[in-house]
Design a protein around this motif. Sequence first.
Motif, PDB file in Angstrom:
ATOM      1  N   ARG A  47       7.880   4.785   3.843  1.00 54.32           N
ATOM      2  CA  ARG A  47       6.834   4.316   2.954  1.00 54.32           C
ATOM      3  C   ARG A  47       7.458   3.533   1.805  1.00 54.32           C
ATOM      4  O   ARG A  47       8.633   3.719   1.504  1.00 54.32           O
TER       5      ARG A  47
ATOM      6  N   TYR B  69       0.861  -1.182   0.000  1.00 53.29           N
ATOM      7  CA  TYR B  69       0.000   0.000   0.000  1.00 53.29           C
ATOM      8  C   TYR B  69       0.899   1.234   0.000  1.00 53.29           C
ATOM      9  O   TYR B  69       1.623   1.470   0.963  1.00 53.29           O
ATOM     10  N   PRO B  70       0.856   2.028  -1.077  1.00 53.03           N
ATOM     11  CA  PRO B  70       1.873   3.079  -1.241  1.00 53.03           C
ATOM     12  C   PRO B  70       1.793   4.177  -0.186  1.00 53.03           C
ATOM     13  O   PRO B  70       2.786   4.831   0.075  1.00 53.03           O
ATOM     14  N   HIS B  71       0.606   4.391   0.384  1.00 50.84           N
ATOM     15  CA  HIS B  71       0.460   5.521   1.300  1.00 50.84           C
ATOM     16  C   HIS B  71       0.666   5.113   2.757  1.00 50.84           C
ATOM     17  O   HIS B  71       0.499   5.920   3.640  1.00 50.84           O
ATOM     18  N   MET B  72       0.990   3.848   2.996  1.00 51.87           N
ATOM     19  CA  MET B  72       1.149   3.405   4.386  1.00 51.87           C
ATOM     20  C   MET B  72       2.618   3.148   4.671  1.00 51.87           C
ATOM     21  O   MET B  72       3.374   2.763   3.784  1.00 51.87           O
TER      22      MET B  72
ATOM     23  N   GLY C 168       7.545   3.798  -1.293  1.00 52.15           N
ATOM     24  CA  GLY C 168       8.228   4.594  -2.302  1.00 52.15           C
ATOM     25  C   GLY C 168       9.643   4.961  -1.918  1.00 52.15           C
ATOM     26  O   GLY C 168      10.442   5.340  -2.759  1.00 52.15           O
TER      27      GLY C 168
END
Lengths: 282, 361
Positions: free
Chosen positions: B131, B88-91, B133
């Motif tokens: 994160r 999950y990119p935002h977590m 990313g």
Amino acid sequence: MIERRPWLNVLSHFVLCAGVLVTALPIWITFVASTHPADSLMSGRAPLWPGAHLFENYATVLDSGLRAAGSVPVGMMMWNSLIMALMIAVGKIVISIIAAFGIVYFRFPLRRTCFWLIFVTLMLPVEVRILPTFGVVASLEMLNSYWGLSVPLIASATATFLFRQFFLTVPEELAEAARIDGAGPLKFLFDILLPLSRTNIAALFVILFIFGWNQYLWPLLVTTDESFYTIVVGIQRMLAVDDAEPAWHLIMATTMLAMLPPVLVVICMQRLFIKGLIEQEK
Amino acid sequence: MAGLTFSGVRKTYPNGVRAVHGIDASVGDGELIVIVGPSGCGKSTLLRMVAGLEAISEGEIRIGERRVNELEPADRNIAMVFQNYALYPHMSVFDNMAYGLRNRRTPRNEIARRVAAAAKTLQLEDLLARRPGQLSGGQRQRVAMGRAIVREPDVFLFDEPLSNLDARLRVQMRLEIRRLQQSLGTTSLYVTHDQVEAMTLADRLIVMNGGVAEQIGRPLDVYRHPATAFVAGFIGSPAMNFLPATVAATGSGVIISGTGHTLTAAVTACEPQRPVLVGLRPEHLLPASEDSAALKVAVDLVEALGADTLAHGILPGDGAGPALTVRLEGSRRVDVGDTVPLTVSPDHVHLFDPGNGNRLV
Ligand SMILES: Nc1ncnc2c1ncn2[C@@H]1O[C@H](COP(=O)(O)OP(=O)(O)OP(=O)(O)O)[C@@H](O)[C@H]1O
Ligand SMILES: [Mg+2]
């Protein structure tokens, strides 16, 4: 893109400055006009520099409005506009997210048909369907209400389409991973899809807020009760005074005030855009 | 902990594509099974049916004693590692690992304990606040593993988890996955199309082709006794050489068609004059003296890899003979244009039916 050609720099700056001038001059004149007393605008020559009546004019407008000219206080109209614009922007976003979510993530009969039906409504803006819409709103007794002002404008094919396109770029595996992690559809929507759409939502909010704020034709039709006038309609009413010169200084002050909320929204949300653009998630 | 059983599992996609044509297999408790096969053979489909991401068209899958056909993915007690990791990119890394546990209402301190333990095993302790990313490919891979581990599932499912990594990291992660799987003792299904990965990781292999399991067995058994010509060609690198031949009338060997070469082989079970497909692994062809040579290959391309040299050539005969690849020691000099005499032990001559590709004993 980096180019080292000085004359190109000069040229592009010239074009930019000219553009700014063309856009900014009318706003400047509006502002200047809003700081003069009534009679100095009647002389036939528009002043170019601010006068001394700034506070006086704005206080008049905000406090009593043009009661003399038969209008309601500007504060109230701003409030109406704000409610309407917020209802339209938030409503459009909520509805289009739900619609796009349904279309992208669920398999149901006539799914494609539904999508195309939504898409086709792009060709039916309010102006085209104004009579039937007015009829429906009137028979639902929603004239002169916030619902009447906002609900008929709330469905948005454009926003649905944008969210659909965005959802399609979200890797399918993300939805599958969430499913394995025990997240049902709503949990997936709230925990994963919405956070990922943050920047899209912010961008759309700005556009839709301004769209809502600038509505003219529809509010003009559905509001007959002064207490539901929106600011854009209000300005028009101020101009249409019988047997008297329009109070230009006060109208200009109102116009300045009417511009304020959209500008604030853009400035506030701009932060979020840029943040979103820089931190582009992979 | 539990085993896994497939009985008569088939998959037909709604658009009519028949991806899996009946798989029967059972996976022992704690076993790591690698499903290997060429692209499009239905490996992912099979794995996704276990995960519950695709409906099972026919047949039954059991995890332990439980039939799972009708269960939601979350209720099957499995964990899956995706090829693109699907983090999950935002977590944060922590939240990525904790998300599934939170959804199951695991107590907070239990979540913290499990994530800490997984992070320790996978050397992610310093990265928990980042994160996805902000991680390298290898680190993301580890987070994906961590997310699977913290769930303490009955079965791990891996769909080509290493194919997005560079060669060196892939080797390293392969070892790590093996070590981890052995220490946890969790039943695992691992999909890959890399046969080295398959050979090194697997307790047992399922070699798939066109939606069917061509052979199920331990890696070395599959290598030594491939059940079909397809399996023989797929497992082993460089790939096995296939030469059309006929069984000699004397019943002592086979005659390679069009070249006159004769190979000694165990052909007692085949009637004389029967056409066969001879399979010879490049590494089983040994250089010999001129007069004891069974085959003579005319080399037309040489690949020197250091430790080994691969010589590609043809068996001369009437017309262009069949192609042959030989693996020679790196110290041996071979040049284009050379003729290399070779022998092969009768044990290493594989015979297949040229029609259906089945092994002839
Ligand atoms: N959602 C789908 N709908 C229809 N057909 C599909 C679908 N997914 C896969 N297929 C088809 O099913 C067959 C098996 O696909 P699958 O993804 O299982 O292959 P694979 O062995 O995992 O291949 P790869 O090594 O390339 O990942 C293919 O022919 C594919 O085209
Ligand atoms: Mg696949």
